[in-house]
Design a protein around this motif. Structure first.
Motif, PDB file in Angstrom:
ATOM      1  N   LEU A 136       0.831  -1.204   0.000  1.00 56.27           N
ATOM      2  CA  LEU A 136       0.000   0.000   0.000  1.00 56.27           C
ATOM      3  C   LEU A 136       0.867   1.257   0.000  1.00 56.27           C
ATOM      4  O   LEU A 136       0.640   2.190  -0.773  1.00 56.27           O
ATOM      5  CB  LEU A 136      -0.914  -0.009   1.234  1.00 56.27           C
ATOM      6  CG  LEU A 136      -1.959   1.090   1.307  1.00 56.27           C
ATOM      7  CD1 LEU A 136      -2.928   0.998   0.137  1.00 56.27           C
ATOM      8  CD2 LEU A 136      -2.716   1.025   2.624  1.00 56.27           C
ATOM      9  N   LEU A 137       1.884   1.231   0.846  1.00 58.82           N
ATOM     10  CA  LEU A 137       2.806   2.362   0.922  1.00 58.82           C
ATOM     11  C   LEU A 137       3.540   2.521  -0.409  1.00 58.82           C
ATOM     12  O   LEU A 137       3.704   3.645  -0.900  1.00 58.82           O
ATOM     13  CB  LEU A 137       3.794   2.119   2.066  1.00 58.82           C
ATOM     14  CG  LEU A 137       4.805   3.195   2.440  1.00 58.82           C
ATOM     15  CD1 LEU A 137       4.159   4.556   2.565  1.00 58.82           C
ATOM     16  CD2 LEU A 137       5.504   2.823   3.739  1.00 58.82           C
ATOM     17  N   GLY A 138       3.930   1.417  -0.985  1.00 58.11           N
ATOM     18  CA  GLY A 138       4.612   1.451  -2.280  1.00 58.11           C
ATOM     19  C   GLY A 138       3.727   2.016  -3.372  1.00 58.11           C
ATOM     20  O   GLY A 138       4.175   2.777  -4.225  1.00 58.11           O
ATOM     21  N   PHE A 139       2.470   1.642  -3.335  1.00 60.36           N
ATOM     22  CA  PHE A 139       1.511   2.164  -4.315  1.00 60.36           C
ATOM     23  C   PHE A 139       1.390   3.675  -4.202  1.00 60.36           C
ATOM     24  O   PHE A 139       1.502   4.404  -5.195  1.00 60.36           O
ATOM     25  CB  PHE A 139       0.147   1.508  -4.103  1.00 60.36           C
ATOM     26  CG  PHE A 139      -0.994   2.237  -4.756  1.00 60.36           C
ATOM     27  CD1 PHE A 139      -1.177   2.172  -6.143  1.00 60.36           C
ATOM     28  CD2 PHE A 139      -1.885   2.990  -4.006  1.00 60.36           C
ATOM     29  CE1 PHE A 139      -2.230   2.844  -6.753  1.00 60.36           C
ATOM     30  CE2 PHE A 139      -2.927   3.663  -4.607  1.00 60.36           C
ATOM     31  CZ  PHE A 139      -3.106   3.599  -5.981  1.00 60.36           C
ATOM     32  N   LEU A 140       1.188   4.150  -2.976  1.00 53.87           N
ATOM     33  CA  LEU A 140       1.009   5.589  -2.747  1.00 53.87           C
ATOM     34  C   LEU A 140       2.279   6.352  -3.124  1.00 53.87           C
ATOM     35  O   LEU A 140       2.217   7.411  -3.757  1.00 53.87           O
ATOM     36  CB  LEU A 140       0.643   5.831  -1.281  1.00 53.87           C
ATOM     37  CG  LEU A 140       0.133   7.217  -0.910  1.00 53.87           C
ATOM     38  CD1 LEU A 140      -1.060   7.622  -1.756  1.00 53.87           C
ATOM     39  CD2 LEU A 140      -0.227   7.277   0.577  1.00 53.87           C
ATOM     40  N   TYR A 141       3.403   5.771  -2.744  1.00 52.45           N
ATOM     41  CA  TYR A 141       4.698   6.383  -3.076  1.00 52.45           C
ATOM     42  C   TYR A 141       4.863   6.487  -4.590  1.00 52.45           C
ATOM     43  O   TYR A 141       5.242   7.532  -5.123  1.00 52.45           O
ATOM     44  CB  TYR A 141       5.826   5.560  -2.463  1.00 52.45           C
ATOM     45  CG  TYR A 141       7.198   6.137  -2.648  1.00 52.45           C
ATOM     46  CD1 TYR A 141       7.760   6.981  -1.706  1.00 52.45           C
ATOM     47  CD2 TYR A 141       7.939   5.831  -3.790  1.00 52.45           C
ATOM     48  CE1 TYR A 141       9.027   7.515  -1.886  1.00 52.45           C
ATOM     49  CE2 TYR A 141       9.211   6.358  -3.979  1.00 52.45           C
ATOM     50  CZ  TYR A 141       9.748   7.195  -3.028  1.00 52.45           C
ATOM     51  OH  TYR A 141      10.993   7.724  -3.218  1.00 52.45           O
ATOM     52  N   ALA A 142       4.552   5.394  -5.269  1.00 50.94           N
ATOM     53  CA  ALA A 142       4.696   5.374  -6.730  1.00 50.94           C
ATOM     54  C   ALA A 142       3.783   6.408  -7.385  1.00 50.94           C
ATOM     55  O   ALA A 142       4.212   7.169  -8.253  1.00 50.94           O
ATOM     56  CB  ALA A 142       4.393   3.981  -7.277  1.00 50.94           C
TER      57      ALA A 142
END
Lengths: 115, 115
Positions: free
Chosen positions: A90-96
């Motif tokens: 989830l964090l990776g998605f938002l970061y991306a």
DNA sequence: TTTATAATTCCAAAAGTGTAGAAATATAGA
DNA sequence: TCTATATTTCTACACTTTTGGAATTATAAA
């Protein structure tokens, strides 16, 4: 992760955000992250946050449904723990979305803020 | 940001997560990030995502209430844009909770995945 | 087997959410 | 002023969510 997510993934991330989208559940996740990786017994979570047992159970079920928390039984106790892999996704998605696929935010704004 | 958030901040982050916690609204935010910093006219968002005008207006209102999007008028058109500062705050909060305040996730797992 | 504790499931009710057609408002151009 | 377009607000409704007491289930110890 910086690649374009599928329709299904977007729906899943939306559901994960929704699961963290109440005061009670966001507090639960925070508590479990602080207790990571052991996690906490359900009753201890309820006592810490002042949430009645049945209400807590519903919240934990929702978080479990989105795979944000895991549970294991130890005799009469149920140990709940944060699922770091799911949170990382989830964090990776938002970061991306914010920093990589689009350049709305500078990566350093996140990382260096937290040094 | 790596410091302990206040009660009020946690509630606010929960509300922000809730705002991004539906398929329709998460898609809107993604679209606005892709169009950042100009943003998009409301009608164009609706056309792109196939959302009726009044439904879209309610979703945009919710996102505006949480300060996740901003709006400016240009004659008859309303230009909506992602509020990068608010998203940065939210991302910073999640990053801090997962990677800094607690060590559930390695920072590199997020940042390097997105290089 | 009886008792005690932990936690869930059952049940219900109040509140909130998502959706969208129809009507109203805002703005600009003819 | 009249018209056209963009968007919101009004209104309505089905559906979901949050909450929590009471009953039930799970486990273990006496």
């Amino acid at each position: 992760m910086a690649v374009k997510p599928t329709e299904a993934q977007i729906t899943r991330y939306a559901d994960m955000f929704a699961a963290m989208g109440t005061d009670a559940r966001l507090r639960i996740v925070r508590l479990l992250l602080a207790a990571h990786p052991d996690g906490m017994v359900a009753g201890e979570i309820g006592a810490e946050l002042g949430i009645p047992a049945s209400t807590l159970s519903h919240h934990l079920e929702k978080l479990r449904n989105e795979d944000l928390v895991r549970v294991r039984r130890e005799s009469t106790f149920l140990w709940y723990s944060a699922n770091a892999e799911a949170l990382q996704e989830l964090l990776g998605f938002l970061y991306a979305e914010c920093c990589t696929r689009n350049k709305a935010i500078q990566p350093q704004a996140i990382v260096t803020l937290c040094k």
